[in-house]
Design an enzyme around this catalytic site. Sequence first.
Site, PDB file in Angstrom:
ATOM      1  CE  LYS A 138       1.232  -2.146   6.168  1.00 29.57           C
ATOM      2  NZ  LYS A 138       0.117  -3.013   6.820  1.00 29.57           N
ATOM      3  CB  ILE A 139       7.778   3.259   3.218  1.00 32.92           C
ATOM      4  CG1 ILE A 139       7.581   2.557   1.846  1.00 32.92           C
ATOM      5  CG2 ILE A 139       8.662   3.401   4.352  1.00 32.92           C
ATOM      6  CD1 ILE A 139       8.460   3.317   0.897  1.00 32.92           C
TER       7      ILE A 139
END
Length: 355
Positions: A138-139
């Site tokens: 997750k970014i």
Amino acid sequence: MTRIDDLREKKQSVWLDYISRELLESGGLDRWIELGIAGVTTNPSIFENAIAKTNAYDEEIGRLSREGLKTAQIYERLVCADVRQAADILEPVYDATEGLDGYVSLEVDPLLAADAPSTVSEALSLYEKVGRPNVMIKIPATAACIGAIEEVLSMGVPVNATLIFSQKQYADVADAFARARQRSPRKVASVASVFVSRIDTTVDAVFLSRDPLEEKHRRLLGRIAVDNAHLCYHHYCEWKNRHEPAHPGQRLLWASTGTKNKAYSETLYVDSLVLPETVNTVPVSTLEAFLNGNEGIREASFAPQESQARLGELAAYGIDLDAVCAKLLGEGVAAFEKAFSSLLKSIELKSRAQP
């Protein structure tokens, strides 16, 4: 057949927005998979609740501390172990769906949300340390990290682009995915996580602060978040026609789908977002309420022009939706930073307390 299976028949996947050591070791995740769950998402707040607010990890924290690991290294060991175990449990789903579902999401350090090079480095490191193909890193979709999302995807690492509130954010993430595909021939899975309920919470509060509340305002209560999500979906459909005519590519994921306002249905952001080739990641309480429902499941009424018209009314009422989304993005990053820092502090204290 469960109601989750009914959603799958409409080409929508449901992922569980929760993880804990107890869930994994008790067979709880296996039971959710039997009910139709096809993935898991995590975030710093979820891990804070799992690690800092229970004693399930205390013994391991003590052992790792005695081995000489620092606080950040202990955190990484704990979360990578949980994500690895969840990925192994979900491997049959990953295989059965040929890599469409069966993922576990693990977020990079939220303190790096303005630092793209460090985000890329940590994303690659986490993916390597977990060592499973069905892990999505997750970014956050901050302006600084759009390039990081593209870079990590181009290296073949699955990405969950998170904390998307505005349609422009989503368009930027979709374009980053398309550029990554041009740079690398490898097919890599990705989702773009559009946060839903917080928009209604913010916009509703503005309307409800007005006295008296006019009827023209009242009819917009609890509508704007879904309209915004539907317009993101409209953009996805157009984007798919340009870039991915034969494959869903980067799917939209509906996040923050627990209802915050008790005046609304507990499953509002599930029922209103049943759209093909999407994912809905749902907290446990909302998922239980959905499974206990007895109404038939219908694809959401999707009318982009009507959604656009309602959003167009906001400016006339003195509400700047772009400003609302920017504010929510900042608050979202800050909330995850706070949860992450609190979790590290808790691990440090637990390390000291262990014999």
